[in-house]
Enzyme design. Structure first.
Site, PDB file in Angstrom:
ATOM      1  N   GLU B  47      -6.230  -3.958   3.338  1.00 62.12           N
ATOM      2  CA  GLU B  47      -7.097  -4.383   1.611  1.00 62.12           C
ATOM      3  C   GLU B  47      -7.739  -4.025   1.027  1.00 62.12           C
ATOM      4  O   GLU B  47      -8.052  -4.091  -0.150  1.00 62.12           O
ATOM      5  CB  GLU B  47      -6.987  -5.492   2.105  1.00 62.12           C
ATOM      6  CG  GLU B  47      -8.606  -5.703   3.042  1.00 62.12           C
ATOM      7  CD  GLU B  47      -7.899  -6.105   4.597  1.00 62.12           C
ATOM      8  OE1 GLU B  47      -6.834  -5.563   5.067  1.00 62.12           O
ATOM      9  OE2 GLU B  47      -8.593  -6.616   5.451  1.00 62.12           O
ATOM     10  N   ASN B  48      -8.586  -2.579   2.075  1.00 61.28           N
ATOM     11  CA  ASN B  48      -9.063  -1.326   0.993  1.00 61.28           C
ATOM     12  C   ASN B  48      -8.475  -0.813  -0.288  1.00 61.28           C
ATOM     13  O   ASN B  48      -9.615   0.325  -0.689  1.00 61.28           O
ATOM     14  CB  ASN B  48     -10.191  -0.955   1.642  1.00 61.28           C
ATOM     15  CG  ASN B  48      -9.561   0.190   2.312  1.00 61.28           C
ATOM     16  OD1 ASN B  48      -8.337  -0.183   3.390  1.00 61.28           O
ATOM     17  ND2 ASN B  48     -10.408   1.171   3.298  1.00 61.28           N
TER      18      ASN B  48
END
Lengths: 231, 219
Positions: B47-48
């Protein structure tokens, strides 16, 4: 051509006042504005509200600004790995507003894009929903979340040119592009500053319109939190 | 015998279908990547801002600008792409990620999950967990069936602060595979090798539905 280059980090942050609201790019210690943080430590400005996904570690990143008591409030999604943070929070010296990571990213994006609020499903039925408007769309429940903006956004990019166009590398992009757009004054520090015309316009991640000041950063430490290698 | 963490990861790996995009949480879910068979082609989302997480780098290939959501150094697979955090959660919220696998402290019989906060302990924050559970259509929880104190983590209602409501589809623990029924309740699907349905029943505080003979997991 507009030239946005400033000499160094100290000149870039010269007019950040007491009690300013700042956005600082980065995920963990990846893609954080190391030079601007050092300049803020030297400047000693206090009462800051810092919007950043994380709060650094005890001896690096925003953790350094916490240690020097420059931060009044953090708006973040995850603040673990920081003992000084924990101590200040428990003693009431520091305020914290925890925001789901996707909501945080979108609130910042909305701030830069002129959208004052939006509905998101994240946090419905949790304590994040307290005091927020709830609305049903197509059988699912959503929360109304407001935009976030900053007086100054401090972002870190891999390459930049003199007109403020930016290119990020790897996962160091993270929150930097949205923050660049959501700052009234955006300061970009880059590993490599080049004359306008040298970066491929097709490859620009952040168009220069969002950036007011840019400088060539130096002495990047790029600390790794969890160095994990193949056995 | 109850499964160890690797056993749980191996059993979860059997749920993974080829051609899918998957988000793996921190802990046991991260281990799942090691047990996906070679003929199953998936893309792992971080998700980064990365699609296509590869294995951990060699010492020479360590890149501080390439980490996963657990802040570990990673590599990129062929065909990877990079993007910013708003886009990352856009693809999560928009339902483009096919499967989310994450850990939990508690799951209730109607699929509520609690995994971000313990009252009285230092709060670290929810990170991306609330966005993931509110958005994904297919959520598998990987966890121990009971807490360290021996309390069931499969409850009628969660007692800890909620991360998301009615969102968990399947739970894979050291003792069992269970589906969350749309009308509420945990349906026992498989038992860990050598673990009886009775033991699972005694370890499950929420409503447990047992229909017919329950097969053993094949790990």
């Amino acid at each position: 051509m507009i030239d946005k280059v400033v000499e160094n980090a100290d000149k870039a942050v010269r007019d950040i006042p007491e009690n300013a609201t700042l956005m600082l790019g980065g995920f963990g210690l990846c893609g954080i504005p190391e030079n601007c943080i050092q300049a803020l430590l030297r400047k000693g400005v206090t009462g800051l509200t810092c919007i950043s996904n994380n709060a650094g570690v005890d001896d690096f990143g925003i953790g350094l600004m916490l240690k020097s008591r420059q931060v009044k409030k953090m708006i973040s999604s995850y603040v673990g790995e920081n003992e000084e943070f924990e101590r200040q929070l428990l003693s009431g010296e520091l305020e914290v507003d925890l925001v789901p990571q996707g909501t945080l990213a979108e609130r910042i994006r909305a701030g830069g894009a002129g959208i004052p609020a939006f509905y998101t499903p994240a946090g419905f039925g949790t304590e994040v929903a307290h005091g927020k408007e709830v609305r049903e769309y197509f059988g699912k429940m959503y929360l109304l979340e407001n935009w976030l903006k900053a007086d100054f956004s401090l972002v870190k990019a891999w390459k930049g040119d003199t007109t403020g166009n930016l290119i990020y590398k790897g996962t160091a992009r993270n929150f930097n592009p949205m923050m660049a757009a959501a700052g009234k004054i955006t300061i970009a520090e880059v590993e490599e500053l080049v004359p306008a015309g040298e970066l491929d316009p097709n490859a620009i991640h952040t168009p220069g319109i969002y950036v007011q000041r840019i400088f060539q950063g130096k002495n990047y430490e790029k600390r790794i939190e969890q160095r994990t290698v193949k056995k | 015998m109850a499964l160890d963490k690797i056993g749980i990861a191996k059993r979860i790996a059997q749920e993974i279908k080829t051609g899918t995009y998957i988000n793996l949480g921190i802990g046991i879910p991260t281990l799942v990547a090691n047990y996906i068979p070679e003929n199953i082609h998936v893309v792992l989302q971080s998700e980064n801002g990365l699609l296509g997480i590869g294995e951990f780098p060699t010492e020479e290939d360590v890149d501080a600008d390439l980490i996963n959501a657990g802040k570990q150094t990673v590599t990129m697979r062929a065909g990877s792409s990079l993007f910013h955090s708003a886009e990352s959660f856009g693809m999560i919220r928009g339902g483009h990620v096919d499967l989310t696998i994450l850990g939990a402290m508690e799951v209730s019989e109607n699929g509520d999950i609690a995994n971000w906060k313990i009252p009285g302990k230092m709060v670290k924050g929810m990170g991306g967990a609330m966005d993931l559970v509110a958005s994904a259509d297919n959520i598998i929880v990987a966890m121990q069936h009971k807490s360290r104190d021996g309390e069931s983590k499969l409850l009628k209602r969660c007692t800890l602060p909620i991360t998301g409501l009615k969102c968990v589809n399947k739970i894979i623990t050291d003792l069992a595979v269970l589906d969350v029924l749309p009308e509420g309740g945990f349906r026992l699907v498989e038992r860990a090798p050598g673990v009886t349905a009775e033991e699972i029943k005694n370890s499950t505080a929420g409503k447990l539905v047992i229909e017919g003979d329950i097969p053993e997991m094949k790990i």
